[in-house]
Design an enzyme around this catalytic site. Structure first.
Site, PDB file in Angstrom:
ATOM      1  N   HIS A  55       0.845  -1.152   0.054  1.00 12.98           N
ATOM      2  CA  HIS A  55       0.142   0.103  -0.060  1.00 12.98           C
ATOM      3  C   HIS A  55       0.947   1.248  -0.034  1.00 12.98           C
ATOM      4  CE1 HIS A  55      -3.937  -2.021   0.404  1.00 12.98           C
ATOM      5  NE2 HIS A  55      -3.080  -2.816   1.341  1.00 12.98           N
ATOM      6  N   ARG A 101      -7.868 -12.114   8.675  1.00 14.80           N
ATOM      7  CA  ARG A 101      -6.891 -11.142   9.164  1.00 14.80           C
ATOM      8  C   ARG A 101      -7.141 -10.844  10.596  1.00 14.80           C
ATOM      9  NH1 ARG A 101     -10.042  -8.950   5.324  1.00 14.80           N
ATOM     10  NH2 ARG A 101     -11.307  -6.939   5.656  1.00 14.80           N
TER      11      ARG A 101
END
Length: 314
Positions: free
Chosen positions: A49, A309
């Protein structure tokens, strides 16, 4: 006694082992699964990212920018598949454009290179497959795509070659503080170490609580994905995000380093490591992704999968 014992050998544990293997330390990694990268590391969006969504001035923002530079360097050193690919965050109404402007301000404050706001015409020129109903977008050239399991495996393999001990199928079931360190219970007995790195993913709060009550709680959150055939791999040439929500960065559409197309994930709280796919979850992913890129042909799907996650309550 070990100098450092790392619990978990996903991408974080393997990166710790890789880094520590440069020093004159006795290091051990305990991985509960039968191989490395078998948790969320093998089932995620495979994105590096750019850093535009992190709160300015936060540790996350600093680590994101430093981390993506380090990741590029490691990929080159260890011959891991990686490609620089810009990101879009697209907006369909003025409320979402307000959020895009907020992301832009964060990106500038965080020092994200080249981040800018573009209008509908420029967005469609750069990425013709986007939904023409969008009204604007954030454009960030600083992101990339990666082979995430190869990345973790390469770092773990290098660490082992440098002398780190890797114990697979080695679940830590108890831990206690002792004079000068910790004693951990593992299959076949106990091990002692001066320092513990807790990289246990969705079980990190439970590992922490073996020694003292955790001041955080992990909410395992399942994300479901479609992997599409290489015939769909050129559908887009950027990472396409919608405006994120409280559960994550939302459903994305992105090429993979292998030339496929990856679509997902949703975000559903689950118990433990529940990686099952659901018809409702996949239908949500499909409908949401086609809002970004209407022409995706899901008839070319070759695989659906899910990862869990470690979302936090703080």
């Amino acid at each position: 006694m070990y100098d450092v014992l790392i619990i978990g050998c996903g991408v974080i544990g393997s990166a710790m082992a890789y880094t520590l293997s440069r020093y004159q330390l006795k290091v051990c990694v305990c991985e509960r699964f039968n191989d490395v990268a078998n948790g969320v590391t093998k089932a995620n969006s495979a994105i590096l990212h750019a850093g535009f969504d992190c709160p300015p001035g936060s540790l996350e923002a600093r680590m994101n920018l430093e981390g993506i530079a380090m990741a590029r360097e490691i990929c080159k050193k260890l011959d891991v598949e990686y490609r620089d690919i810009p990101s879009f965050v697209i907006a369909f109404d003025e409320r979402e454009m307000e959020y895009v402007r907020e992301l832009y301000d964060r990106g500038v404050a965080n020092g994200v290179p080249g981040v800018r706001i573009i209008d509908r015409e420029e967005a469609l020129r750069l990425e013709p497959g986007l939904n023409p109903k969008l009204i604007g977008a954030l454009y960030a050239p600083g992101s990339g795509i990666i082979n995430p399991w190869e990345y973790a495996v390469a770092m773990a393999e290098t660490a082992v070659r440098n002398g780190v001990e890797l114990r697979r199928s080695c679940k830590v079931t108890n831990a206690e503080a002792i004079e000068g360190g910790y004693r951990l219970t593992v299959p076949g007995g106990t091990v002692e170490t001066r320092c513990v790195i807790n990289a246990a993913g969705i079980w990190a709060d439970k590992v922490h609580s073996m020694v003292e009550p955790a001041n955080f709680h992990i909410i395992p959150t399942r994300g479901e994905y479609y992997l599409l055939d290489k015939s769909e791999g050129t559908r887009v040439s950027h990472v396409i995000f919608q405006c994120p929500n409280e559960l994550g960065k939302g459903v994305l559409v992105a090429p993979t380093v292998h030339g496929n197309l990856l679509v997902g994930p949703n975000a559903v709280p689950v118990e433990g490591n529940d990686t099952s796919c659901t018809s409702s979850g996949l239908e949500f992913v499909k409908a949401t992704a086609q809002r970004s890129v209407p022409s995706i042909n899901f008839g070319e799907s070759i695989r659906s999968f899910a990862g869990v996650r470690a979302n936090l309550d703080v």
